[in-house]
Design a protein around this motif. Structure first.
Motif, PDB file in Angstrom:
ATOM      1  N   ASN A 290      11.557 -13.849  50.288  1.00  0.00           N
ATOM      2  CA  ASN A 290      10.964 -14.933  51.076  1.00  0.00           C
ATOM      3  C   ASN A 290       9.755 -14.476  51.893  1.00  0.00           C
TER       4      ASN A 290
ATOM      5  N   ASN B 125      15.802 -24.978  46.176  1.00  0.00           N
ATOM      6  CA  ASN B 125      16.249 -23.780  46.895  1.00  0.00           C
ATOM      7  C   ASN B 125      15.089 -22.904  47.363  1.00  0.00           C
TER       8      ASN B 125
ATOM      9  N   LYS C 259      11.829  -6.537  49.906  1.00  0.00           N
ATOM     10  CA  LYS C 259      13.042  -5.951  50.500  1.00  0.00           C
ATOM     11  C   LYS C 259      14.322  -6.532  49.923  1.00  0.00           C
TER      12      LYS C 259
ATOM     13  N   VAL D 120      16.895  -7.022  47.311  1.00  0.00           N
ATOM     14  CA  VAL D 120      17.298  -6.296  46.111  1.00  0.00           C
ATOM     15  C   VAL D 120      18.373  -7.096  45.379  1.00  0.00           C
TER      16      VAL D 120
ATOM     17  N   GLU E  60      22.774  -8.339  40.849  1.00  0.00           N
ATOM     18  CA  GLU E  60      23.442  -9.017  39.742  1.00  0.00           C
ATOM     19  C   GLU E  60      22.943 -10.456  39.672  1.00  0.00           C
TER      20      GLU E  60
ATOM     21  N   PHE F 235      23.760 -14.252  37.866  1.00  0.00           N
ATOM     22  CA  PHE F 235      24.580 -15.092  37.002  1.00  0.00           C
ATOM     23  C   PHE F 235      23.792 -16.357  36.724  1.00  0.00           C
ATOM     24  N   LYS F 236      23.574 -16.662  35.449  1.00  0.00           N
ATOM     25  CA  LYS F 236      22.855 -17.892  35.119  1.00  0.00           C
ATOM     26  C   LYS F 236      23.720 -18.792  34.271  1.00  0.00           C
TER      27      LYS F 236
ATOM     28  N   LEU G  40      17.357 -14.747  53.734  1.00  0.00           N
ATOM     29  CA  LEU G  40      17.885 -15.223  52.456  1.00  0.00           C
ATOM     30  C   LEU G  40      18.277 -16.661  52.689  1.00  0.00           C
ATOM     31  N   SER G  41      17.953 -17.502  51.713  1.00  0.00           N
ATOM     32  CA  SER G  41      18.297 -18.903  51.857  1.00  0.00           C
ATOM     33  C   SER G  41      19.344 -19.281  50.820  1.00  0.00           C
ATOM     34  N   ALA G  42      20.004 -20.405  51.042  1.00  0.00           N
ATOM     35  CA  ALA G  42      21.038 -20.906  50.133  1.00  0.00           C
ATOM     36  C   ALA G  42      22.123 -19.853  49.893  1.00  0.00           C
TER      37      ALA G  42
ATOM     38  N   SER H  64      25.700 -18.484  49.754  1.00  0.00           N
ATOM     39  CA  SER H  64      27.044 -19.075  49.629  1.00  0.00           C
ATOM     40  C   SER H  64      28.147 -18.035  49.714  1.00  0.00           C
TER      41      SER H  64
ATOM     42  N   GLU I 202      26.898  -7.469  51.233  1.00  0.00           N
ATOM     43  CA  GLU I 202      26.170  -8.031  50.107  1.00  0.00           C
ATOM     44  C   GLU I 202      26.272  -9.552  50.206  1.00  0.00           C
TER      45      GLU I 202
ATOM     46  N   ARG J  30      23.397 -15.521  46.766  1.00  0.00           N
ATOM     47  CA  ARG J  30      22.480 -16.633  47.048  1.00  0.00           C
ATOM     48  C   ARG J  30      22.378 -17.496  45.804  1.00  0.00           C
ATOM     49  N   ASP J  31      22.364 -18.799  46.021  1.00  0.00           N
ATOM     50  CA  ASP J  31      22.265 -19.726  44.903  1.00  0.00           C
ATOM     51  C   ASP J  31      20.807 -19.896  44.513  1.00  0.00           C
ATOM     52  N   ILE J  32      20.570 -19.854  43.202  1.00  0.00           N
ATOM     53  CA  ILE J  32      19.245 -20.164  42.690  1.00  0.00           C
ATOM     54  C   ILE J  32      19.435 -21.399  41.825  1.00  0.00           C
TER      55      ILE J  32
ATOM     56  N   GLY K 140      22.093 -21.144  38.925  1.00  0.00           N
ATOM     57  CA  GLY K 140      22.827 -19.881  38.896  1.00  0.00           C
ATOM     58  C   GLY K 140      22.968 -19.282  40.283  1.00  0.00           C
ATOM     59  N   ARG K 141      23.349 -18.012  40.305  1.00  0.00           N
ATOM     60  CA  ARG K 141      23.406 -17.331  41.602  1.00  0.00           C
ATOM     61  C   ARG K 141      23.134 -15.840  41.425  1.00  0.00           C
ATOM     62  N   GLU K 142      22.776 -15.203  42.530  1.00  0.00           N
ATOM     63  CA  GLU K 142      22.452 -13.781  42.504  1.00  0.00           C
ATOM     64  C   GLU K 142      23.257 -13.059  43.569  1.00  0.00           C
ATOM     65  N   THR K 143      23.577 -11.781  43.293  1.00  0.00           N
ATOM     66  CA  THR K 143      24.143 -10.920  44.325  1.00  0.00           C
ATOM     67  C   THR K 143      22.998 -10.078  44.850  1.00  0.00           C
ATOM     68  N   VAL K 144      22.813 -10.101  46.172  1.00  0.00           N
ATOM     69  CA  VAL K 144      21.606  -9.547  46.764  1.00  0.00           C
ATOM     70  C   VAL K 144      21.960  -8.652  47.950  1.00  0.00           C
ATOM     71  N   THR K 145      21.174  -7.610  48.159  1.00  0.00           N
ATOM     72  CA  THR K 145      21.286  -6.860  49.414  1.00  0.00           C
ATOM     73  C   THR K 145      19.952  -6.932  50.142  1.00  0.00           C
ATOM     74  N   LEU K 146      20.010  -6.667  51.439  1.00  0.00           N
ATOM     75  CA  LEU K 146      18.844  -6.842  52.290  1.00  0.00           C
ATOM     76  C   LEU K 146      19.076  -5.982  53.527  1.00  0.00           C
TER      77      LEU K 146
END
Ligand SMILES: Cc1cc2nc3c(=O)[nH]c(=O)nc-3n(C[C@H](O)[C@H](O)[C@H](O)COP(=O)(O)OP(=O)(O)OC[C@H]3O[C@@H](n4cnc5c(N)ncnc54)[C@H](O)[C@@H]3O)c2cc1C
Ligand SMILES: Nc1ncnc2c1ncn2[C@@H]1O[C@H](COP(=O)(O)O)[C@@H](O)[C@H]1O
Lengths: 322, 249
Positions: A73, A98, A183, A185, A188, A190-191, B141-143, B145, B155, B158-160, B163-169
């Motif tokens: 972002n 989103n 920043k 990262v 994983e 999932f789509k 991070l937005s959205a 869940s 960790e 976040r919803d895209i 789908g969704r992603e597992t993210v670190t920050l």
């Protein structure tokens, strides 16, 4: 001066919603009047970028660097702000999805530009700059004036039609200088595959607690399949684990605005309706003739969903000769 | 870790919305005020994290920008399990002004993790959290869940779209959370309500800030034409109407 539109891509492709947004930005720019410029971040083939020209966008700025594959972002905000500044853009428009929701507010602060999120149409006036948006989760409309010289808008989904207006497209590659380090990262991804995505769908087939049990979802899925529709559900249905949480629609779930929404066995509680009231047409099937869903539905059948669904599937197959 | 949860104070979702002053402001008579639903879930998740001990959480603070009438919301959050509360004594004007007021306290208190909801259910700005992050120059991070402790760090899911992603920050950061973040909001227990009275609630004077935008008038949407009923034994009629009248099939 310019109207800048951020055209997001999904794996290098635009969606119908991108073209709706492009059409909106084109019309907005004509009214101001200003030139309209699109900004694309991430790798998109030239052929795909050129599609924006069908919706009146003659200039596309493409930031292709591989560093910007992941939505970060902060970094994306800096890129959009840099491009907006170079163009001395007066208005920046993004989709109310989103990523638009994640970026537009940051951009508002960075550019000192007032934001109205989820506007449903073109500004009502430009001096002062007044736009309309929904408030109280769809229970009221508000007129909002933006006091700052620069403005940011996010456009609510399915609130502007695609308008074809073919122009030649000039594509300019651009390397931002202020982006900074990514920043975020992603470990994983999932789509959803092979299914129509709920927030993109023109038609949505939805079931509530009146469907009685998860085993009864077969006909809902079949109806969705023959209509090319997405499936959705009410909150108790996803809370019970009958359906995945991605399908939960309503005030605390997804807010959608399809052309056609089918509600089977959904009572129409105010929190559910908050997520679907922007649908163009609503069809409700419910055994209770006094169910509140009939207050928002355009077409209604008082009857058993279990019986109506197979008959409806047959009738649609017949009408569409499948 | 110090966590801040930003709480909007909104009309109960079943409230019948009315306007006064010729449609210029919400008529507050008879309105029941609640914690904005996502904020309540965010608070619940913060308390779960603290209780789990999987990440060290020293303190959970809550903050509302609002007048004295917003205090019950803060007290409720303290009763649910927050440790301390702040109220910035200003009427919320728009998301920017609210974010600015929150940023002043966030700077003083140096929170590691700031949680905001994805939108408030009254004016639906969908903006405060991300604005706050930009004012503080924090990542966001937005959205979001899901917040998951993994080997002592966090960790996020976040919803895209689709789908969704597992993210670190890195922390400090602002998370803008939505459905899924916690299952059910916690409700205050008797003990919590008693204890809440002893917890600190600090009232702060607002910093200098005006909004960028202003809601000048409201209207109720035009009523829908009444629903056309179709006989359950004649679904062909429905298909016909959808094809030829609505033209959507
Ligand atoms: C803060 C808050 C937020 C909420 N957010 C949401 C949200 O985002 N989304 C959401 O959906 N809900 C939400 N809710 C819950 C909401 O209030 C309702 O409880 C919920 O929408 C009801 O779901 P339902 O219509 O599936 O079930 P029910 O209310 O149980 O209704 C089932 C319906 O099925 C009908 N029926 C029964 N048998 C049949 C049959 N054989 N054929 C056809 N019809 C039949 C019944 O007449 C009834 O109308 C929220 C609640 C709160 C308090
Ligand atoms: N008056 C307020 N005081 C504190 N936090 C707020 C306030 N209004 C909104 N927020 C936070 O910002 C989020 C999004 O609000 P909004 O931008 O108004 O839609 C909410 O879920 C809260 O976490």
């Amino acid at each position: 001066m310019a109207v800048l539109v951020y055209t997001e891509n999904w794996d290098g492709k635009f969606k119908k919603s991108t073209f709706e947004l492009a059409s909106y930005a084109t019309r907005l720019a004509e009214k101001i009047p200003d030139q309209v410029v699109a900004l694309s971040i991430g790798h998109v083939e030239e052929e795909e970028l050129k599609k924006l020209g069908r919706y009146g966008i003659g200039k596309v700025i493409s930031v292709e660097d591989d560093r910007f594959k992941t939505l970060d972002n902060q970094v994306y905000t800096r890129i959009i702000a840099e491009v907006a500044e170079n163009l001395t853009a007066s208005v920046v428009v993004l989709a109310h999805n989103n990523s638009g929701k994640a970026l537009a507010p940051r951009l508002s602060v960075r550019m000192k530009a007032g934001l109205v999120s989820g506007t449903t149409g073109l500004p009502e006036s430009f001096e002062p700059f007044i736009v309309i948006k929904k408030t109280f989760t769809g229970k009221a409309l508000a007129k909002v004036v933006i006091h700052t010289a620069k403005k940011i808008l996010t456009l609510a989904q399915n609130s502007y039609q695609v308008v074809e207006q073919v122009v030649p497209v000039e594509i300019r590659k651009f390397v931002p200088v202020s982006a900074g380090d990514v920043k975020t990262v992603v470990k994983e991804v999932f789509k959803q595959t092979g299914k129509v995505i709920l927030t993109d769908a023109d038609i949505v087939v939805s079931g509530g607690r009146g469907m009685k049990s998860p085993e009864n979802w077969g006909p809902i899925e079949e109806l969705a399949k023959i209509l090319g529709a997405a499936t959705a559900c009410s909150r108790p249905v996803s809370d019970e684990g009958w359906r995945p949480h991605e399908e939960h629609t309503g005030q605390t779930g997804k807010v959608i605005a399809p052309v056609l929404y089918f509600a089977f066995g959904i009572s129409g509680a105010i929190q559910h309706v908050a997520g679907i009231s922007s649908s163009k047409f609503i069809v409700a099937v419910n055994t209770d003739k006094d169910a509140p869903i009939f207050e928002v539905a355009d077409y209604g059948i008082v009857g058993d969903a279990q019986k109506v669904l197979p008959a409806l599937i047959e009738a649609i197959k017949e009408a569409k000769s499948i | 870790m110090k966590i801040l949860v930003c709480l909007g104070n909104v009309p109960d979702t079943t409230t019948k919305i009315k306007f006064s002053g010729e449609g210029t402001k919400l008529d507050k008579t008879g309105v029941q005020w609640i914690i904005n639903p996502w904020d309540e879930l965010a608070l619940t998740r913060a308390i779960e994290l603290k209780e789990s001990g999987q990440v060290p959480v020293e303190v959970i603070s809550v903050l509302t920008v609002g007048g004295t009438d917003a205090e019950p919301t803060i007290r409720k959050a303290l009763a649910i399990g927050a440790d301390s509360g702040y109220r910035v004594d200003a009427d919320p004007a728009d998301s920017y002004q609210v974010a600015f007021q929150i940023s002043e306290i966030a700077r003083q208190e140096q929170f590691d993790l700031i949680l905001c909801g994805i939108e408030s259910s009254d004016y639906n700005g969908a903006a405060t959290g991300s604005m706050l992050a930009e004012i503080l120059d924090y990542p966001s991070l937005s959205a979001v869940s899901g917040i998951h402790p993994v080997n002592g760090h966090l960790e996020y899911t976040r919803d895209i779209d689709g789908g969704r992603e597992t993210v670190t920050l890195d922390l400090p950061a602002v998370l803008i959370v939505q459905k899924g973040i916690a299952k059910e909001p916690r409700i205050p227990a008797m003990r919590g309500i008693m204890m809440a009275r002893q917890k600190p609630l600090t009232v702060k004077e607002p910093g200098p800030s005006a909004g960028y935008t202003e809601m000048i008038s409201f209207e109720l949407p035009a009523p829908k034409p009444s629903c056309r009923k179709i006989d359950p034994d004649n679904v062909r009629e429905l298909v016909n109407l959808l094809q030829n009248e609505a033209k959507v099939l």
